[in-house]
Scaffold this motif. Structure first.
Motif, PDB file in Angstrom:
ATOM      1  N   ASN B 225     -26.044   4.069 -32.808  1.00 41.73           N
ATOM      2  CA  ASN B 225     -26.809   2.725 -32.738  1.00 41.73           C
ATOM      3  C   ASN B 225     -28.356   3.094 -32.670  1.00 41.73           C
ATOM      4  O   ASN B 225     -28.867   3.443 -31.503  1.00 41.73           O
ATOM      5  CB  ASN B 225     -26.598   1.648 -31.670  1.00 41.73           C
ATOM      6  CG  ASN B 225     -25.257   1.062 -31.762  1.00 41.73           C
ATOM      7  OD1 ASN B 225     -24.242   1.293 -31.053  1.00 41.73           O
ATOM      8  ND2 ASN B 225     -25.284   0.044 -32.238  1.00 41.73           N
ATOM      9  N   TYR B 226     -29.130   3.176 -33.632  1.00 40.42           N
ATOM     10  CA  TYR B 226     -30.532   3.739 -33.613  1.00 40.42           C
ATOM     11  C   TYR B 226     -31.153   3.007 -34.943  1.00 40.42           C
ATOM     12  O   TYR B 226     -30.429   2.515 -35.750  1.00 40.42           O
ATOM     13  CB  TYR B 226     -30.389   5.209 -33.974  1.00 40.42           C
ATOM     14  CG  TYR B 226     -29.937   5.499 -35.533  1.00 40.42           C
ATOM     15  CD1 TYR B 226     -28.623   5.823 -35.712  1.00 40.42           C
ATOM     16  CD2 TYR B 226     -31.121   6.044 -36.390  1.00 40.42           C
ATOM     17  CE1 TYR B 226     -28.210   5.907 -37.082  1.00 40.42           C
ATOM     18  CE2 TYR B 226     -30.594   6.175 -37.748  1.00 40.42           C
ATOM     19  CZ  TYR B 226     -29.366   6.225 -37.873  1.00 40.42           C
ATOM     20  OH  TYR B 226     -28.916   6.279 -39.352  1.00 40.42           O
ATOM     21  N   THR B 227     -32.315   3.052 -34.867  1.00 41.17           N
ATOM     22  CA  THR B 227     -33.298   2.858 -36.210  1.00 41.17           C
ATOM     23  C   THR B 227     -34.307   3.197 -35.986  1.00 41.17           C
ATOM     24  O   THR B 227     -34.865   3.648 -35.051  1.00 41.17           O
ATOM     25  CB  THR B 227     -33.184   1.281 -36.633  1.00 41.17           C
ATOM     26  OG1 THR B 227     -33.612   1.310 -37.624  1.00 41.17           O
ATOM     27  CG2 THR B 227     -34.443   0.732 -35.604  1.00 41.17           C
ATOM     28  N   TYR B 228     -34.918   3.697 -37.183  1.00 45.79           N
ATOM     29  CA  TYR B 228     -36.657   3.768 -37.442  1.00 45.79           C
ATOM     30  C   TYR B 228     -36.981   2.777 -38.124  1.00 45.79           C
ATOM     31  O   TYR B 228     -36.780   3.097 -39.433  1.00 45.79           O
ATOM     32  CB  TYR B 228     -36.888   5.306 -37.593  1.00 45.79           C
ATOM     33  CG  TYR B 228     -38.659   5.511 -37.343  1.00 45.79           C
ATOM     34  CD1 TYR B 228     -38.985   5.878 -36.180  1.00 45.79           C
ATOM     35  CD2 TYR B 228     -39.161   5.706 -38.761  1.00 45.79           C
ATOM     36  CE1 TYR B 228     -40.455   5.923 -36.148  1.00 45.79           C
ATOM     37  CE2 TYR B 228     -40.702   5.876 -38.616  1.00 45.79           C
ATOM     38  CZ  TYR B 228     -41.187   5.843 -37.319  1.00 45.79           C
ATOM     39  OH  TYR B 228     -42.613   6.229 -36.938  1.00 45.79           O
ATOM     40  N   LEU B 229     -37.950   1.966 -37.652  1.00 42.84           N
ATOM     41  CA  LEU B 229     -38.544   1.048 -38.647  1.00 42.84           C
ATOM     42  C   LEU B 229     -40.021   1.289 -38.651  1.00 42.84           C
ATOM     43  O   LEU B 229     -40.602   1.111 -37.610  1.00 42.84           O
ATOM     44  CB  LEU B 229     -38.005  -0.661 -38.093  1.00 42.84           C
ATOM     45  CG  LEU B 229     -38.843  -1.794 -38.642  1.00 42.84           C
ATOM     46  CD1 LEU B 229     -38.279  -1.773 -40.071  1.00 42.84           C
ATOM     47  CD2 LEU B 229     -38.514  -3.057 -37.870  1.00 42.84           C
ATOM     48  N   LYS B 230     -40.534   1.071 -39.912  1.00 40.30           N
ATOM     49  CA  LYS B 230     -42.013   1.422 -40.130  1.00 40.30           C
ATOM     50  C   LYS B 230     -42.540   0.335 -41.087  1.00 40.30           C
ATOM     51  O   LYS B 230     -42.180   0.012 -42.221  1.00 40.30           O
ATOM     52  CB  LYS B 230     -42.230   2.807 -40.495  1.00 40.30           C
ATOM     53  CG  LYS B 230     -43.534   3.301 -41.197  1.00 40.30           C
ATOM     54  CD  LYS B 230     -43.733   4.490 -41.623  1.00 40.30           C
ATOM     55  CE  LYS B 230     -44.874   5.012 -41.700  1.00 40.30           C
ATOM     56  NZ  LYS B 230     -45.267   6.631 -42.240  1.00 40.30           N
ATOM     57  N   THR B 231     -43.465  -0.150 -40.496  1.00 35.89           N
ATOM     58  CA  THR B 231     -44.310  -1.189 -41.276  1.00 35.89           C
ATOM     59  C   THR B 231     -45.586  -0.625 -41.828  1.00 35.89           C
ATOM     60  O   THR B 231     -46.204   0.090 -40.945  1.00 35.89           O
ATOM     61  CB  THR B 231     -44.628  -2.447 -40.627  1.00 35.89           C
ATOM     62  OG1 THR B 231     -45.398  -2.347 -39.594  1.00 35.89           O
ATOM     63  CG2 THR B 231     -43.430  -3.181 -40.390  1.00 35.89           C
ATOM     64  N   ARG B 232     -46.021  -0.765 -42.912  1.00 27.63           N
ATOM     65  CA  ARG B 232     -47.325   0.067 -43.363  1.00 27.63           C
ATOM     66  C   ARG B 232     -47.890  -0.988 -44.791  1.00 27.63           C
ATOM     67  O   ARG B 232     -47.124  -1.815 -45.159  1.00 27.63           O
ATOM     68  CB  ARG B 232     -47.118   1.207 -43.780  1.00 27.63           C
ATOM     69  CG  ARG B 232     -45.766   1.524 -44.884  1.00 27.63           C
ATOM     70  CD  ARG B 232     -45.377   2.881 -44.896  1.00 27.63           C
ATOM     71  NE  ARG B 232     -43.858   2.984 -45.014  1.00 27.63           N
ATOM     72  CZ  ARG B 232     -43.312   4.152 -45.114  1.00 27.63           C
ATOM     73  NH1 ARG B 232     -43.791   5.201 -45.431  1.00 27.63           N
ATOM     74  NH2 ARG B 232     -41.733   4.081 -45.214  1.00 27.63           N
ATOM     75  N   ASP B 233     -48.896  -0.437 -45.128  1.00 30.57           N
ATOM     76  CA  ASP B 233     -49.887  -1.348 -46.220  1.00 30.57           C
ATOM     77  C   ASP B 233     -48.980  -1.010 -47.492  1.00 30.57           C
ATOM     78  O   ASP B 233     -49.338  -1.899 -48.624  1.00 30.57           O
ATOM     79  CB  ASP B 233     -51.158  -0.893 -46.245  1.00 30.57           C
ATOM     80  CG  ASP B 233     -51.907  -1.540 -45.265  1.00 30.57           C
ATOM     81  OD1 ASP B 233     -51.623  -2.575 -44.691  1.00 30.57           O
ATOM     82  OD2 ASP B 233     -52.896  -1.008 -44.649  1.00 30.57           O
ATOM     83  N   ARG B 234     -48.154  -0.141 -47.966  1.00 31.48           N
ATOM     84  CA  ARG B 234     -47.423   0.001 -49.150  1.00 31.48           C
ATOM     85  C   ARG B 234     -46.400   0.817 -48.505  1.00 31.48           C
ATOM     86  O   ARG B 234     -46.091   1.052 -47.561  1.00 31.48           O
ATOM     87  CB  ARG B 234     -48.325   0.868 -49.947  1.00 31.48           C
ATOM     88  CG  ARG B 234     -48.611   2.341 -49.580  1.00 31.48           C
ATOM     89  CD  ARG B 234     -49.572   3.233 -50.552  1.00 31.48           C
ATOM     90  NE  ARG B 234     -49.801   4.610 -50.320  1.00 31.48           N
ATOM     91  CZ  ARG B 234     -50.515   5.488 -50.817  1.00 31.48           C
ATOM     92  NH1 ARG B 234     -51.229   4.967 -51.708  1.00 31.48           N
ATOM     93  NH2 ARG B 234     -50.463   6.657 -50.134  1.00 31.48           N
ATOM     94  N   LEU B 235     -45.502   0.770 -49.705  1.00 27.58           N
ATOM     95  CA  LEU B 235     -43.891   1.166 -49.284  1.00 27.58           C
ATOM     96  C   LEU B 235     -43.671   2.389 -48.970  1.00 27.58           C
ATOM     97  O   LEU B 235     -42.738   2.739 -48.197  1.00 27.58           O
ATOM     98  CB  LEU B 235     -43.030   0.601 -50.656  1.00 27.58           C
ATOM     99  CG  LEU B 235     -42.616  -1.096 -50.715  1.00 27.58           C
ATOM    100  CD1 LEU B 235     -42.053  -1.316 -51.800  1.00 27.58           C
ATOM    101  CD2 LEU B 235     -42.187  -1.737 -49.309  1.00 27.58           C
ATOM    102  N   SER B 236     -44.296   3.210 -49.467  1.00 26.51           N
ATOM    103  CA  SER B 236     -44.143   4.764 -49.243  1.00 26.51           C
ATOM    104  C   SER B 236     -45.517   5.466 -49.137  1.00 26.51           C
ATOM    105  O   SER B 236     -46.626   4.939 -49.518  1.00 26.51           O
ATOM    106  CB  SER B 236     -43.390   5.386 -50.202  1.00 26.51           C
ATOM    107  OG  SER B 236     -42.998   6.605 -49.732  1.00 26.51           O
ATOM    108  N   TYR B 237     -45.550   6.634 -48.260  1.00 18.42           N
ATOM    109  CA  TYR B 237     -46.412   7.346 -48.390  1.00 18.42           C
ATOM    110  C   TYR B 237     -48.002   6.787 -47.816  1.00 18.42           C
ATOM    111  O   TYR B 237     -48.832   7.067 -48.455  1.00 18.42           O
ATOM    112  CB  TYR B 237     -46.821   7.968 -49.840  1.00 18.42           C
ATOM    113  CG  TYR B 237     -47.602   9.141 -49.757  1.00 18.42           C
ATOM    114  CD1 TYR B 237     -47.629  10.115 -48.689  1.00 18.42           C
ATOM    115  CD2 TYR B 237     -48.085   9.599 -51.012  1.00 18.42           C
ATOM    116  CE1 TYR B 237     -48.667  11.335 -48.985  1.00 18.42           C
ATOM    117  CE2 TYR B 237     -48.901  10.952 -51.191  1.00 18.42           C
ATOM    118  CZ  TYR B 237     -49.106  11.431 -50.153  1.00 18.42           C
ATOM    119  OH  TYR B 237     -49.928  12.827 -50.364  1.00 18.42           O
ATOM    120  N   ALA B 238     -47.884   6.133 -46.828  1.00 18.73           N
ATOM    121  CA  ALA B 238     -48.751   5.691 -45.675  1.00 18.73           C
ATOM    122  C   ALA B 238     -48.580   5.640 -44.358  1.00 18.73           C
ATOM    123  O   ALA B 238     -47.336   5.482 -43.978  1.00 18.73           O
ATOM    124  CB  ALA B 238     -48.987   4.188 -46.340  1.00 18.73           C
TER     125      ALA B 238
END
Lengths: 163, 338
Positions: B225-238
Motif C-alpha cells: 500500500n504505497y504511492t508517489y503522486l506528483k503534480t506539475r506544470d507539464r506531464l513529465s520532466y518538470a
C-alpha cells in the motif's frame, strides 16, 4: 574572485574512445564533453541547445547509456566509450533509427534530432519501454520545439518492431 | 565558470583527506546539479574532487533485513534494481517521477540528497538571495513565488527542496551514512535536511568535509500500500508543484501505520507526526484522509502566487492516501490520476 581563479588551471590528461577512435587528450578541466566533441574534435553532430540539461539536444551514449554531455566534465570520463550521432551509422549505412526518422518525417528543423536519435538508441537498449505511453515518458528528456513528437514516437516504434 | 583545480579521489579516506580544511572544495559525482550551478556562477569551487571512482556503487541487503545503497548508485540503477522494485516500490516510483532518463543515468543517490533548490532567484546572481549570498535578502518573498514553500519557510527564505527521491526516503525513514575527518556517523533522514531559519545557506546538517557514503533503508518498505503522486506544470520532466509519498500498513480497513511526506512544499521533505497520528487506528476512508490533510496543513502559509498550493496539497494528500489504501499506486507512465 580568489587568486586561484585568476590562474590558468592545469591541464588534465584524459583518454576517451569516441565512435571507436581512441583519443589521448590534455584538457582544461572545465571542458564539457559537449564542448570537447564540438570545439576540439569537430564532431558537430551533437548539438548545444540549453547547455543546462533541460533540452536533451546534447544527448550522447556514455558506455552505452544516454547522458547529457553538457553536464559533464570530460576529464571525469577517463577510459569511457562515447558514441555520438556520427558513430551510429555503421560503414555508411544509416542506423535503423536514422532511417525510421526519415520514414516517419520525425523532424522539421532537425536541431534536436541527433539528441533524439541517440536518446532513442539508449531507450531501446534499456528495454523498459513497451508502449507508446512509455516511449513518450522515457523520451521526455528530449525537447522538440517543432513539435514532431508524434512522428518521433512512430519512428521509435518502427525500430522496436511495434509497427 | 571560474577556474578550478581538478583532483581524483581513490577511496573514501582519500576523498575525506583531499577535502579537509578547504571550504572552497566540492565533490563531484553525477555533476547534474553542480556543473549547472558552476556554469551559472552560483557555485564557485576552486577545487573539484572527482569521487566517481569510489567503491560506493553497490546495493546490498543488510543483516537487519533492509537495504544499503551506495552513495554512487545512479538513479536509474536504483529505480530499476529488483530489490527496490519489489520491496521499496515507492522509492522506485519517486525516482522515475523526477528529471529525465539522461539525468537519472548520471545522477547519484548521494547527489540527489545534496541538490540545491531550483528557486530562480538562487540561480540569478543579479538577484538578492540569502541562500546564495547570506544577508543579501530574499527576492522570492515579494517576487515570483508560485513554486515556493507553503510550510516551514522563514523571513529569510521560502525555497523548496526539489527532490522526488527524498520524499520517498523520508517516508521510508532512511538513514544517511556519512564519513568525515572525525569519523563515520549516521544521520536519520528527518534530521538530514534543515529548515531555512536564519541560515538558509545551509541546506543540510552535513558538516564541512563530510561525504555521504550510503543510504540505508530499514526493512519496512510498504510494498503493498504505497504511492508517489506528483503534480506539475507539464506531464513529465518538470519539478513538482506538490508531491506526496505514502506508505500504509492496513489491517482490513483500519490503518495500523500510515506515513506520508510532501515534496516541493518546504525546504525539506515534509512529514508531520501529528498528521500521521490522525491516521493511526482509523478507518481508511475519505473522512480520515481529509482530517490528516487538515492537520498537516494547519500552519500552511501562502504568498502572493502560491496560495493555490495549499488546496492542491490538501487534494493531493487525500488522493494519494486513497491510491495507497486501494493498492493502486500512481503510474509514472500513464499520467492519468485515478
Amino acid at each position: 574572485m580568489t587568486s586561484a581563479s585568476l590562474t590558468t588551471p592545469e591541464a588534465v590528461s584524459v583518454s576517451l574512445t569516441i565512435n571507436g577512435a581512441h583519443h589521448a587528450l590534455m584538457l582544461d578541466p572545465r571542458t564539457t564533453l559537449l564542448d570537447l566533441l564540438r570545439e576540439h574534435l569537430d564532431l558537430t553532430g551533437t548539438k548545444k541547445g540549453c547547455d543546462q540539461g533541460q533540452c536533451g539536444a546534447c544527448t550522447v551514449l556514455i558506455d552505452g547509456r544516454r547522458a547529457n554531455s553538457c553536464l559533464t566534465f570530460a576529464v571525469m570520463y577517463d577510459g569511457a566509450q562515447i558514441t555520438t550521432i556520427e558513430g551510429l551509422a555503421a560503414k555508411g549505412a544509416l542506423h535503423p533509427l536514422q532511417q525510421a526518422f526519415i520514414d516517419h518525417d520525425a523532424f522539421q528543423c532537425g536541431y534536436c534530432t541527433p539528441g533524439q536519435i541517440c536518446s532513442a538508441a539508449g531507450l531501446i537498449a534499456e528495454g523498459r519501454a513497451k508502449t507508446a505511453e512509455e516511449i513518450r515518458e522515457l523520451m521526455s528528456g528530449n525537447i522538440c520545439r517543432c513539435g514532431a513528437y508524434t512522428n518521433i514516437v512512430a519512428a521509435i516504434e518502427q525500430v522496436m518492431g511495434r509497427s | 565558470m571560474i577556474n578550478f583545480h581538478y583532483a581524483r579521489a581513490n577511496d573514501v579516506a582519500d576523498a575525506v583527506r583531499q577535502i579537509a580544511g578547504d571550504p572552497n572544495a566540492k565533490f563531484v559525482a553525477g555533476g547534474t546539479n553542480l556543473i549547472d550551478l558552476m556554469k551559472m556562477d552560483v557555485e564557485r569551487p576552486t577545487k573539484v574532487i572527482d569521487i566517481t571512482r569510489l567503491p560506493l556503487k553497490q546495493v546490498e541487503n543488510t543483516p537487519a533485513g533492509g537495504l544499503r545503497i551506495g552513495a554512487l548508485v545512479r538513479n536509474t540503477d536504483l529505480a530499476y534494481h529488483p530489490l527496490v522494485e519489489q520491496r521499496y516500490p515507492v522509492l522506485a516510483s519517486a525516482i522515475m517521477a523526477g528529471a529525465s532518463q539522461q539525468l537519472r543515468n548520471m545522477a547519484t543517490t548521494g547527489g540527489n540528497l545534496l541538490q540545491r533548490t531550483r528557486c530562480p532567484y538562487f540561480y540569478d546572481t543579479a538577484a538578492a538571495c540569502n541562500k546564495r549570498e547570506p544577508a543579501s535578502g530574499c527576492s522570492a518573498i515579494d517576487g515570483h513565488n508560485r513554486m515556493h514553500a507553503i510550510l516551514g519557510g522563514s523571513d529569510a527564505c521560502i525555497a523548496t527542496h526539489p527532490s522526488d527521491m527524498c520524499v520517498a526516503l523520508a517516508v521510508l525513514e532512511a538513514k544517511v551514512h556519512v564519513s568525515g575527518a572525525s569519523g563515520d556517523r549516521v544521520i536519520a533522514f528527518a534530521d538530514f535536511h534543515r529548515l531555512p531559519g536564519d541560515t538558509p545557506q545551509r541546506d543540510t546538517n552535513l558538516n564541512a568535509g563530510e561525504i555521504i557514503i550510503a543510504v540505508e533503508l530499514p526493512p519496512k518498505g510498504f510494498a503493498t500500500n504505497y504511492t508517489y503522486l506528483k503534480t506539475r506544470d507539464r506531464l513529465s520532466y518538470a519539478f513538482a508543484l506538490v508531491s506526496v509519498a505514502v506508505g500504509l500498513e492496513l489491517d482490513g480497513d483500519i490503518i495500523k501505520e500510515g506515513r506520508f511526506a510532501l515534496g516541493s512544499v518546504a525546504h525539506r521533505p515534509w512529514r508531520d507526526p501529528q498528521a500521521e497520528a490522525a491516521l493511526r487506528g482509523q478507518p481508511a476512508n475519505a473522512a480520515t484522509f481529509a482530517r490528516a490533510a487538515d492537520v498537516l496543513l494547519r500552519d500552511a502559509k501562502g504568498y502572493a502566487h502560491n496560495t493555490f498550493k495549499i488546496d492542491l496539497a490538501r487534494r493531493c494528500i487525500a488522493r494519494a492516501l486513497t491510491q495507497a489504501a486501494r493498492g493502486t499506486p500512481q503510474s509514472q507512465s500513464s499520467k492519468k490520476i485515478v
